[in-house]
Design an enzyme around this catalytic site. Structure first.
Site, mmCIF file in Angstrom:
data_model
loop_
_atom_site.group_PDB
_atom_site.id
_atom_site.type_symbol
_atom_site.label_atom_id
_atom_site.label_comp_id
_atom_site.label_asym_id
_atom_site.label_seq_id
_atom_site.Cartn_x
_atom_site.Cartn_y
_atom_site.Cartn_z
ATOM 1 N N CYS A 1 -40.308 26.019 99.631
ATOM 2 C CA CYS A 1 -40.007 26.929 100.741
ATOM 3 C C CYS A 1 -38.965 26.341 101.692
ATOM 4 O O CYS A 1 -38.065 27.044 102.152
ATOM 5 C CB CYS A 1 -41.268 27.241 101.539
ATOM 6 S SG CYS A 1 -42.692 27.743 100.558
ATOM 7 N N ASP A 2 -39.102 25.063 102.022
ATOM 8 C CA ASP A 2 -38.363 24.492 103.152
ATOM 9 C C ASP A 2 -37.395 23.371 102.799
ATOM 10 O O ASP A 2 -36.658 22.895 103.670
ATOM 11 C CB ASP A 2 -39.362 23.951 104.192
ATOM 12 C CG ASP A 2 -40.283 25.035 104.716
ATOM 13 O OD1 ASP A 2 -39.834 26.192 104.805
ATOM 14 O OD2 ASP A 2 -41.450 24.738 105.037
ATOM 15 N N CYS B 1 -44.584 22.738 101.963
ATOM 16 C CA CYS B 1 -43.969 23.426 100.820
ATOM 17 C C CYS B 1 -42.505 23.040 100.684
ATOM 18 O O CYS B 1 -41.649 23.538 101.432
ATOM 19 C CB CYS B 1 -44.112 24.933 100.977
ATOM 20 S SG CYS B 1 -43.418 25.865 99.589
#
Length: 333
Positions: free
Chosen positions: A159-160, A156
């Site tokens: 997300c990251d 992701c």
């Protein structure tokens, strides 16, 4: 004794029998303990519905494999993924949610009583909320799972990606998702290698054009990842790759690997019972994110959402599903 019990049952009126049946089945049965399932549990429990949650094979869902979450509202310093899910679980339990470790394999959803079967157990409920999530497809090479979740391998970019500011990373894949991940990472990373096993992207023309022409993205054509390489602390330091056409082997020195080859929605138990699209995701009714064609059955989270796939959107769908279930129960007293 059985004869006496039977006579007493038959002597009851319809309303009393209906009340007894409700006492031996669940009002709300929730499948899954990711953000969608636990949010649904919080809302259902606060409505005094005492939901039963079936935890499945990965209690807490995908976020439990993430070392830090920075985009969930209310945590300005970020929060460990496992800690976030543990807090949600405790919050649901505080209001009366019950948890059962089991895996549903077969369902019967027609009729007023929904019946769900695991290997050893049968569950009955008036309403069901399916929040079973989706599992990312992985490459399946040495080092990948050892460094998945906080050590450099992720699925992701949203997300990251910010954790790799100023670093060189690789994205593996060739479809729209891989291109979206690579383009998103250009906001943070100094260079992105997009590794694809063919000589042409499978993405839409406009997405492929943007990706190939971006100055921060370097295409690595006709190539597969054979191993994810670790440094002395167990974090990603690179990948070993091989060209499919020439057989040439080499290494890329990178700090992160973003696997973008798709997801498997965890919907196998519902084949034939609920409508699924060609990828296996639940199809909801028009003008609703969570209602299905089966009365009293609702869906939430990544098992029904292959567009956003975020913790906060899953939580929102869980909230919707619980409110819909509560209203359905009130209308069918």
């Amino acid at each position: 004794m059985l004869m006496i019990f039977a006579r007493r049952i038959f002597s009851l009126g319809l309303a009393q029998i209906s009340f007894l049946l409700r006492c031996i089945m669940e009002d709300v049965l929730i499948l899954g303990t990711g953000c969608a399932g636990l949010t649904a549990a919080i809302y259902a429990a606060r409505s005094n519905l005492q939901p039963l949650v079936i935890e499945g094979v990965q209690p807490g869902g995908q976020l439990t494999t993430t070392s830090e979450v920075e985009n969930f509202p209310g945590f300005p310093e970020g929060v460990d993924g496992f800690e976030l899910m543990d807090r949600l679980r405790k919050q649901a339990a505080k209001f009366g949610t019950r948890f059962q470790s089991d895996l549903i394999e077969r369902v019967e959803l027609n009729g007023p009583v929904k019946v769900l079967h695991s290997k050893t157990q049968k569950y009955e409920a008036r309403t069901v909320i399916v929040a079973t999530g989706a599992s990312p497809k992985m490459i399946g090479v040495p080092g990948e799972m050892e460094m998945f979740g906080g050590r450099g391998v992720t699925t992701c970019a949203t997300c990251d990606g910010a954790f790799y500011r100023g670093m060189e990373v690789a994205v593996v894949g060739g479809g729209d998702s891989a291109c979206e991940e690579a383009l998103f990472l250009t906001r943070f990373c100094s260079k992105i290698y997009l590794i694809h096993r063919r000589d042409k992207l499978r993405a839409s023309d406009i997405m492929a054009k943007r990706t190939v022409e971006h100055p921060k993205i370097q295409m690595v054509w006709d190539t597969v990842v054979e191993r994810v390489l670790a440094d002395d602390k167990g974090h990603v330091r690179g990948v070993a790759i091989k060209n499919n056409k020439t057989g040439a082997a080499s290494e890329l020195a990178i700090k992160g690997v973003f696997v973008a080859i798709g997801h498997h929605p965890n919907t196998q138990a519902f084949v034939g019972a609920l409508p699924l699209d060609e990828l296996g995701y639940f199809i909801t009714e028009a003008h609703s994110q969570v209602r299905t064609k089966v009365p009293g059955v609702f869906v939430a989270g990544d098992c029904a959402d292959h567009v956003f796939r975020q913790a906060i959107t899953a939580a929102g769908m869980g909230c919707q599903a619980a409110i819909e279930a509560e209203r359905w129960l009130a209308e069918h007293e």
